[in-house]
Design an enzyme around this catalytic site. Structure first.
Site, PDB file in Angstrom:
ATOM      1  CG  ASP A  41      67.905  67.616  19.426  1.00 32.90           C
ATOM      2  OD1 ASP A  41      68.231  68.586  20.125  1.00 32.90           O
ATOM      3  OD2 ASP A  41      68.552  66.534  19.421  1.00 32.90           O
ATOM      4  CG  HIS A  61      70.845  75.243  21.532  1.00 33.27           C
ATOM      5  ND1 HIS A  61      72.166  75.371  21.899  1.00 33.27           N
ATOM      6  CD2 HIS A  61      70.372  74.156  22.178  1.00 33.27           C
ATOM      7  CE1 HIS A  61      72.486  74.390  22.722  1.00 33.27           C
ATOM      8  NE2 HIS A  61      71.417  73.634  22.927  1.00 33.27           N
ATOM      9  CB  THR A  97      76.296  69.115  24.627  1.00 30.18           C
ATOM     10  OG1 THR A  97      75.094  69.247  23.880  1.00 30.18           O
ATOM     11  CG2 THR A  97      76.065  68.245  25.852  1.00 30.18           C
ATOM     12  CB  CYS A 123      78.519  78.628  13.087  1.00 32.28           C
ATOM     13  SG  CYS A 123      78.282  79.980  14.261  1.00 32.28           S
TER      14      CYS A 123
HETATM   15  P1  AMP Z   1      72.273  71.189  24.766  1.00 31.21           P
HETATM   16  O1  AMP Z   1      72.533  69.974  25.620  1.00 31.21           O
HETATM   17  O2  AMP Z   1      71.202  72.067  25.311  1.00 31.21           O
HETATM   18  O3  AMP Z   1      73.544  71.923  24.403  1.00 31.21           O
HETATM   19  O4  AMP Z   1      71.644  70.608  23.424  1.00 31.21           O
HETATM   20  C1  AMP Z   1      72.349  70.356  22.263  1.00 31.21           C
HETATM   21  C2  AMP Z   1      71.402  69.608  21.362  1.00 31.21           C
HETATM   22  O5  AMP Z   1      71.895  69.672  20.032  1.00 31.21           O
HETATM   23  C3  AMP Z   1      71.241  68.128  21.705  1.00 31.21           C
HETATM   24  O6  AMP Z   1      69.869  67.854  21.981  1.00 31.21           O
HETATM   25  C4  AMP Z   1      71.727  67.413  20.439  1.00 31.21           C
HETATM   26  O7  AMP Z   1      70.969  66.268  20.162  1.00 31.21           O
HETATM   27  C5  AMP Z   1      71.559  68.476  19.380  1.00 31.21           C
HETATM   28  N1  AMP Z   1      72.449  68.376  18.214  1.00 31.21           N
HETATM   29  C6  AMP Z   1      73.801  68.287  18.215  1.00 31.21           C
HETATM   30  N2  AMP Z   1      74.258  68.254  16.953  1.00 31.21           N
HETATM   31  C7  AMP Z   1      73.187  68.354  16.131  1.00 31.21           C
HETATM   32  C8  AMP Z   1      72.994  68.377  14.721  1.00 31.21           C
HETATM   33  N3  AMP Z   1      74.014  68.300  13.864  1.00 31.21           N
HETATM   34  N4  AMP Z   1      71.728  68.477  14.242  1.00 31.21           N
HETATM   35  C9  AMP Z   1      70.672  68.552  15.087  1.00 31.21           C
HETATM   36  N5  AMP Z   1      70.787  68.545  16.430  1.00 31.21           N
HETATM   37  C10 AMP Z   1      72.022  68.431  16.947  1.00 31.21           C
HETATM   38 ZN    ZN Z   2      77.990  79.138  16.396  1.00 35.08          ZN
END
Ligand code: AMP
Ligand code: ZN
Length: 112
Positions: free
Chosen positions: A29, A98, A93, A6
């Site tokens: 990412d 997404h 995470t 967000c």
């Molecule tokens: P998930 O494990 O499916 O929840 O993936 C979360 C993803 O968000 C991971 O691949 C992280 O590397 C990515 N991520 C977390 N914070 C950021 C950010 N600020 N900008 C870009 N990617 C992010």
């Molecule tokens: Zn959100």
């Protein structure tokens, strides 16, 4: 609300926006797992796939329309993979729905 995606959508945290329309954004990412690794993120805060409701039906379609436009823009003619992690066992995470879009190489072994 303490949600990193967000904050990105609101512009409070910088990101590389690969694509944006009224409904979704796509960003690179932070920790890429393939030469091309983007996240397609609905602008509406939905925690995970389990929380999608009937009123979100069109929104989820918009995610895949965006994927097609991104594939065209980045010339991903050899294909791509879209992954959604929902919940603890999938290793989610960031608790804002997404879709990982991976491309740029032969993605090799897969689960399904
Ligand atoms: P998930 O494990 O499916 O929840 O993936 C979360 C993803 O968000 C991971 O691949 C992280 O590397 C990515 N991520 C977390 N914070 C950021 C950010 N600020 N900008 C870009 N990617 C992010
Ligand atoms: Zn959100």
């Amino acid at each position: 609300m303490d949600c990193v995606f967000c904050e990105i959508i609101n512009g409070n945290i910088p990101s590389t926006r690969v694509y944006e329309d009224e409904f979704v954004i796509a960003i690179n990412d932070l920790n890429p797992q393939a030469p091309v690794h983007m996240l397609i993120i609905p602008k509406k805060h939905i925690e995970c796939a389990n929380d999608i409701s009937a009123e979100d039906t069109e929104l989820i379609g918009r995610v895949f329309l965006a994927a097609g436009k991104i594939a065209e823009k980045l010339n991903l003619k050899d294909g791509y993979r879209i992954i959604n992690n929902c919940g603890k066992n999938a290793g989610q995470t960031v608790m804002h729905l997404h879709f990982h879009m991976l491309a740029g190489t032969n993605l090799g072994e897969k689960l399904v």
